[in-house]
Design a protein around this motif. Structure first.
Motif, PDB file in Angstrom:
ATOM      1  N   ILE A 159       0.843  -1.126  -0.114  1.00  0.00           N
ATOM      2  CA  ILE A 159       0.015  -0.029  -0.077  1.00  0.00           C
ATOM      3  C   ILE A 159       1.006   1.310   0.014  1.00  0.00           C
ATOM      4  O   ILE A 159       0.668   2.044  -0.919  1.00  0.00           O
ATOM      5  CB  ILE A 159      -0.959   0.136   1.060  1.00  0.00           C
ATOM      6  CG1 ILE A 159      -2.017  -1.145   0.947  1.00  0.00           C
ATOM      7  CG2 ILE A 159      -1.657   1.203   1.221  1.00  0.00           C
ATOM      8  CD1 ILE A 159      -2.865  -1.543   2.270  1.00  0.00           C
ATOM      9  N   LYS A 165      -0.076   5.318  -0.825  1.00  0.00           N
ATOM     10  CA  LYS A 165      -1.085   5.687   0.299  1.00  0.00           C
ATOM     11  C   LYS A 165      -0.744   5.463   1.445  1.00  0.00           C
ATOM     12  O   LYS A 165       0.115   4.756   1.736  1.00  0.00           O
ATOM     13  CB  LYS A 165      -2.309   4.820  -0.280  1.00  0.00           C
ATOM     14  CG  LYS A 165      -2.774   4.724  -1.599  1.00  0.00           C
ATOM     15  CD  LYS A 165      -3.659   5.911  -2.045  1.00  0.00           C
ATOM     16  CE  LYS A 165      -3.857   5.413  -3.453  1.00  0.00           C
ATOM     17  NZ  LYS A 165      -4.477   6.902  -4.241  1.00  0.00           N
ATOM     18  N   TYR A 166      -1.420   5.866   2.572  1.00  0.00           N
ATOM     19  CA  TYR A 166      -1.032   5.631   3.982  1.00  0.00           C
ATOM     20  C   TYR A 166      -1.578   4.132   4.351  1.00  0.00           C
ATOM     21  O   TYR A 166      -2.757   4.180   4.336  1.00  0.00           O
ATOM     22  CB  TYR A 166      -1.792   6.597   4.895  1.00  0.00           C
ATOM     23  CG  TYR A 166      -1.186   8.193   4.436  1.00  0.00           C
ATOM     24  CD1 TYR A 166       0.150   8.315   4.753  1.00  0.00           C
ATOM     25  CD2 TYR A 166      -1.923   9.020   3.802  1.00  0.00           C
ATOM     26  CE1 TYR A 166       0.524   9.523   4.514  1.00  0.00           C
ATOM     27  CE2 TYR A 166      -1.520  10.162   3.568  1.00  0.00           C
ATOM     28  CZ  TYR A 166      -0.151  10.668   3.834  1.00  0.00           C
ATOM     29  OH  TYR A 166       0.329  11.786   3.710  1.00  0.00           O
ATOM     30  N   THR A 180      -3.969   4.116   7.488  1.00  0.00           N
ATOM     31  CA  THR A 180      -5.292   4.705   7.207  1.00  0.00           C
ATOM     32  C   THR A 180      -6.209   3.494   6.318  1.00  0.00           C
ATOM     33  O   THR A 180      -7.136   3.407   6.688  1.00  0.00           O
ATOM     34  CB  THR A 180      -5.458   5.890   6.312  1.00  0.00           C
ATOM     35  OG1 THR A 180      -4.083   6.542   6.602  1.00  0.00           O
ATOM     36  CG2 THR A 180      -6.464   6.584   6.448  1.00  0.00           C
ATOM     37  N   ALA A 181      -5.636   3.051   5.589  1.00  0.00           N
ATOM     38  CA  ALA A 181      -6.306   1.711   4.724  1.00  0.00           C
ATOM     39  C   ALA A 181      -6.853   0.931   5.861  1.00  0.00           C
ATOM     40  O   ALA A 181      -7.649   0.389   5.415  1.00  0.00           O
ATOM     41  CB  ALA A 181      -5.048   1.216   3.774  1.00  0.00           C
ATOM     42  N   SER A 229      -9.887   5.982   0.630  1.00  0.00           N
ATOM     43  CA  SER A 229      -8.533   6.136   0.399  1.00  0.00           C
ATOM     44  C   SER A 229      -8.069   5.999  -1.183  1.00  0.00           C
ATOM     45  O   SER A 229      -7.068   6.171  -1.349  1.00  0.00           O
ATOM     46  CB  SER A 229      -7.710   4.977   1.152  1.00  0.00           C
ATOM     47  OG  SER A 229      -8.031   4.840   2.140  1.00  0.00           O
ATOM     48  N   ILE A 283      -7.800   3.367  -2.858  1.00  0.00           N
ATOM     49  CA  ILE A 283      -7.065   2.050  -3.128  1.00  0.00           C
ATOM     50  C   ILE A 283      -8.027   1.136  -3.943  1.00  0.00           C
ATOM     51  O   ILE A 283      -9.041   0.830  -3.590  1.00  0.00           O
ATOM     52  CB  ILE A 283      -6.336   1.404  -1.936  1.00  0.00           C
ATOM     53  CG1 ILE A 283      -5.582   2.399  -1.290  1.00  0.00           C
ATOM     54  CG2 ILE A 283      -5.803   0.159  -2.281  1.00  0.00           C
ATOM     55  CD1 ILE A 283      -4.991   2.015   0.178  1.00  0.00           C
TER      56      ILE A 283
END
Lengths: 319, 380
Positions: free
Chosen positions: B35, B40-41, B44-45, B331, B333
């Motif tokens: 991730i 992306k974080y 957070t995901a 997010s 994703i």
């Protein structure tokens, strides 16, 4: 009649090449449920090569066509190393490894297809358009009644498959490596005692299985689906496994099983068309190949015998 | 490093739980790297995954929505998965590989749909009847597979795959000719009274879906545990599963045991079918087999084919799947990453035997080193 043969062969042969891959892996003692994922991943790599070299519109170039198959083979082979790593090195349960390979293949190829379409072609799409491969007809031979259909409207990949299948048969039954491979599936300890490396033989067998599955997947992508998308995962791999077991883990009987699937399938479609029934009736006749298989199995299964060491993790110290 | 590993994982009594947790953590870490690689974080995901499954509160909810709504719809998705995984696990215990759970689910779901789902029965009669039909249909299919194996030596992998296709095309034919909804291109929706999930029930200020069978699923998991560990049938099943010849030698009727365990497995798949097609969903898409039956194979193996383990493994895998759509929305994703994480969890769990082996090796190494040190001291 000729349509039945033409369509039947173009379905049966890709199945056959995947089943041969399965035979290699399972005769060496490694359960291979991963065929479904391997064929999908192989087809993905092949399709990726096609769209990267010739754009998303599809192409007629023969060179690219053959290279696509080469890349599908490589893709399937490289991906199958994961199965080999898990089954041979990490001594994982081979069934779970196969299922994991399938789940990962589906997720990875779907994700990568979207990413490539977004970043390279700037369009939101979850498939690679390939088009259907061109076909050819052998001049004189195709004029023979009935049998001539075998040489009519042939996909080039059918020739590739037959060549590869003959080589695969020869290697498995007539070469030293083939002998070791088959011994690995029945008595790995004997192979070890003879000074051969069981892990290495099995790894190569799995890689062959991956490469052949890649060819099979690419064939379906180039014929039935005309594209690469999630539609490649409709269970061809599982069907190939069924054909392999039906064929008693031997190459020629497996060819018979694949032809049965292929011809019964195309005959079913033909019957619906001849009777002029609505297309929903094709679902009904599509059950025929599978019912027929179950019935035939009732007579043939008595002699069905899996490789003795199939699915067992090789443990050197075990007696 | 080795010392820490051995201390954490080397204890024989806690190993059965420590190693799975270790492999799950390992896979989550690899997932985080992926991730992060996407820019992306990761944390957070993962938080989004939990939020999507209703295990953590989201920052904002629309009207009538709340954490409970998400959690209940997570349970709704979990119910069929738990049954399906139990089905695989029981067959696996008898040494049989039921790869046809999806087909058995479809058969049960279809029969229950056309008999009870399209009838005028009241809820009190309809719901138990749906469950009963699910069990019976699944059991019959399972019995057929077991019988073919026992009487004709037909490999259950082939017969279940064949039955998968037969059920898939046969139901598709009947749906397309008789029960089709012209707009959705699926079978017509079943009656509210027959559905095993109560949809959009008002609880306080929220509207939630209540899956009635989740409790049944947990009870049956416990029952299966009891059956396998505490009854003679369970003993016979396990004996047949570990060594068929030894079982036969001990006087166990191998054929009968295989048929019975396949019937239990089929009945559980039938339950998965009715809770899927008449609970989680309300209609059947023709010519499509659900992935649930195939994912269940992995879930069962992740739970080590232990009915109690299956409760936890299906909770984990369904949680990741369920949370993926919210993760994708929050997010950005792709949802497929959730499947990749699922795959990773299974991948690392598959290596548990290897981890156990390595840890044991390290343990002996350390012990030997200690002994050598002690010897050196004594000599001085």
């Amino acid at each position: 009649m000729s349509r039945i043969i033409i369509d039947g062969l173009s379905f049966a042969l890709p199945l056959f090449i995947m089943a041969i891959g399965g035979i290699y892996s399972e005769r060496s003692g490694v359960t291979n449920l991963a065929i479904e994922g391997l064929q999908g991943f192989g087809a993905f790599v092949g399709a990726l090569f096609v769209v990267l070299t010739s754009g998303t519109q599809g192409t007629d170039s023969q060179v690219i066509f053959y290279f696509a198959f080469l890349f599908a083979m490589i893709g399937g082979m490289v991906y199958s190393l994961l199965h080999a790593l898990l089954c041979v090195k990490f001594k994982a349960n081979q069934v779970i490894s196969g299922v994991v390979i399938n789940i990962l293949a589906m997720a990875l190829t779907a994700f990568l297809t979207k990413q490539v379409n977004k970043s390279v072609f700037n369009q939101p799409s979850d498939k690679f358009q390939l088009g259907v491969s061109s076909r050819f007809t052998v001049p004189v031979l195709s004029d023979i009644p009935v049998v001539g259909a075998v040489f009519t409207n042939v996909y080039p990949f059918e020739v590739i498959i037959i060549v590869v299948a003959v080589i695969a048969w020869f290697v498995l039954y007539r070469s030293r490596y083939g002998l070791h491979l088959r011994a690995c599936g029945d008595n790995p300890h004997a192979v070890d005692a003879a000074g051969r490396n069981v892990g290495k033989i099995r790894t190569v067998a799995i890689m062959v299985s991956g490469a052949l599955s890649g060819i099979g997947g690419m064939c379906f992508a180039y014929s039935i689906s005309a594209q690469f998308s999630e539609s490649i995962y409709v269970g061809y791999g599982y069907l190939a496994i069924a054909a392999m077991i039906f064929g008693n883990w031997k190459i020629l009987p497996t060819l018979g099983a694949c032809l049965l699937f292929g011809f019964a399938r195309s005959a079913g479609y033909q019957i619906v068309q001849v009777l002029e029934k609505p297309s929903s009736y094709s679902d009904l006749v599509m059950t025929l190949p599978y019912i027929l298989t179950l019935l035939l199995l009732i007579f043939f299964s008595k002699y069905n015998r899996a490789p003795k060491a199939l699915g067992e993790i090789y443990d050197k110290g075990k007696r | 490093m080795k010392k820490i590993c051995v201390k954490l994982l080397g204890n024989d009594r806690t190993q059965f739980i420590a190693i799975p947790i270790f492999s799950i953590l390992l896979s989550l870490i690899v997932g985080m790297i992926i991730i992060a690689g996407l820019g992306k974080y990761p944390l957070t995901a993962y938080m989004n995954l939990l939020q999507g499954s209703g295990l953590m509160p989201k920052p904002a909810y629309s009207a009538y929505q709340g954490m409970l709504t998400d959690f209940m719809s997570f349970l709704n998705m979990l119910t069929p998965m738990m049954f399906a995984a139990l089905s695989v696990a029981v067959a696996q215990k008898a040494g049989l590989f039921n790869i046809g759970v999806s087909g058995q689910m479809l058969a049960a779901g279809f029969v229950a749909t056309v008999t009870v789902g399209y009838s005028e029965m009241t809820a009190v009669i309809a719901k138990p009847l749906v469950i009963l039909i699910g069990i019976v249909v699944g059991m019959l299919v399972g019995a057929l597979v077991g019988f073919l194996k026992y009487r004709f030596n037909i490999n259950e992998v082939v017969s279940t795959i064949m039955i998968n296709y037969i059920v898939q095309y046969l139901t598709s034919f009947f749906i397309n000719t008789r029960y089709i909804d012209e707009i959705s291109r699926q079978s017509r929706a079943v009656s509210r009274a027959s559905r095993l999930t109560l949809m959009q029930v008002t609880v306080g200020e929220l509207k939630v879906d209540i899956p009635l069978c989740i409790i049944l699923a947990v009870i049956i998991a416990v029952l299966m545990k009891f059956l396998l560990d505490r009854t003679s049938l369970g003993f016979e099943i396990k004996a047949v599963g570990s060594n068929r010849n030894a079982a036969r030698y001990a006087g166990i009727s191998v054929g009968k045991t295989m048929v019975v365990s396949m019937m239990i497995s089929g009945a559980l798949a039938g339950l998965a079918g009715v809770t899927y097609y008449m609970g989680y969903l309300e209609s059947i898409q023709p010519k499509v087999l659900t992935d649930t039956g195939f994912d269940a194979i992995a879930v069962a193996l992740l739970g080590n084919n232990n009915p109690i383990g299956v409760i936890f493994s299906s909770f984990l895998i369904t949680g990741v799947t369920k949370g993926s759509s919210y993760m994708s929305a929050a997010s950005g994703i792709e949802t497929e990453i959730a499947s990749v994480i699922t795959g990773l969890i299974l991948l690392f769990s598959a290596c548990s035997a290897f981890i156990r082996y390595e840890v044991k090796k390290w343990k002996t190494e350390l012990e030997e080193a200690e002994r050598r040190n002690a010897d050196v001291k004594n000599n001085h």
